[in-house]
Scaffold this active site. Sequence first.
Site, PDB file in Angstrom:
ATOM      1  CG  ASP A 108     -30.158   4.496  10.503  1.00 37.51           C
ATOM      2  OD1 ASP A 108     -29.613   4.362   9.556  1.00 37.51           O
ATOM      3  OD2 ASP A 108     -30.075   5.315  11.387  1.00 37.51           O
TER       4      ASP A 108
ATOM      5  CB  CYS B 130      -1.012   0.080   1.052  1.00 33.58           C
ATOM      6  SG  CYS B 130      -0.078  -0.273   2.912  1.00 33.58           S
TER       7      CYS B 130
ATOM      8  CG  ASP C  32     -30.707   7.292   7.679  1.00 29.29           C
ATOM      9  OD1 ASP C  32     -30.624   8.193   6.932  1.00 29.29           O
ATOM     10  OD2 ASP C  32     -30.104   7.351   8.800  1.00 29.29           O
TER      11      ASP C  32
END
Length: 296
Positions: free
Chosen positions: A133, A52, A196
Site C-alpha cells: 500500500d 499558470c 490496494d
Amino acid sequence: MNLYEETYKIVKQIPRGRVSTYGEVAKALGDIIASRAVGKILNENPYEEVPCYRVIYSNGDIGGYAGGIEKKAELLRQDGIEIVNGKIDLKKYLFNDFETDYPLKKLREEQQRLKEKLSMEDDFSVETIAGMDVAYGKKAYGAYVEFDAESMKIVKRKVVSMEIKFPYVPTYLAYRELPVLQELIKGEKPSIIMIDGNGLLHPRLFGIACHFGVLHDIATIGIAKKLLYGKEKDDYIFIEGKKVGKRLGKIYVSPGNKISVESAWKIAKKFMKYAIPEPVRQAHILANEARTRDEK
C-alpha cells in the site's frame, strides 16, 4: 513519467494575451479526465516562467490561484485580457494549439500492449502472501508486509519513500504508485501479492494489480474499498458482461494476474480478520506510520 513536468511544458506554451482552460490542458496531456489534476499541479507550480495564471475554468471564470484571485486577475489584465463581471471571453482569448505528444494517451497505449500478457488462469503456489500500500503526504510512503501462508504470521516488513511525480488521476493509479511498488518489490519473491487498488475491475480491464503482476510475472490480487466501475449481481462484478471481481463484505476483490476471480476471492477471504485482508491492512498501517513519523 513526471506528469508535473509534462503539464508545465504545455502551460509554458500559452502566449501573452491568451488563456487556456484546465480541460484544454488536460486534453493536451491526452485525457480530459485529468482536468482536476491539472489544477492541483498548477497550484504547486515552482517555476516563474510557467504562466499558470493563464489557465482558467471552461465557463470563463478565472478560477483559483496560489497567489490569490485578485493577483491572478491583475496578471491577466497586465497581459491585455479583458475581465467582465469576473469572466473572460473564451471565444476571443482561448489558446489550445499546443504542441504535445499526448503523454497520457501513450500510457493508455502502453497498458493496452501489456494487457496482452495478462493471464486469469490459476498459476501460483501459496507459500507467502504479501500486501502493498502507499500513503501520501509531502512524499509517497510505500509499505510491504509479507505473511507466511500457513501460519498467517508476518515474516517481513519494509518501507520506502520517494518524491511524488504523478498526482491522482482517475484510472491512472498504476502510474502514480508503480515507482513506489517497484522499489518495494526489489529483492522480494512472495507467492502472491495483494495490492490496494483494482485488478480487472477497471475501465480498461487493467488496474494497478494487473499492471504490476504482468511487469513482474507474478500472481496478484486487487483489493478495492469502493466500487467505482462495473455492475454488481449476486456479489459478482461484471464489466460488459465479463466477470471481473467479487464483493467480500464491504470490499471488492479482483484478480490482477495469474489468478482467477474465485481463487483471488478465497485467498482474500482466508486473510480477513477485520474489514480488509490482513496483508493490505498491515501494509496500510505501516505506510501511514512511516508518513506520520517522517512528517510530524
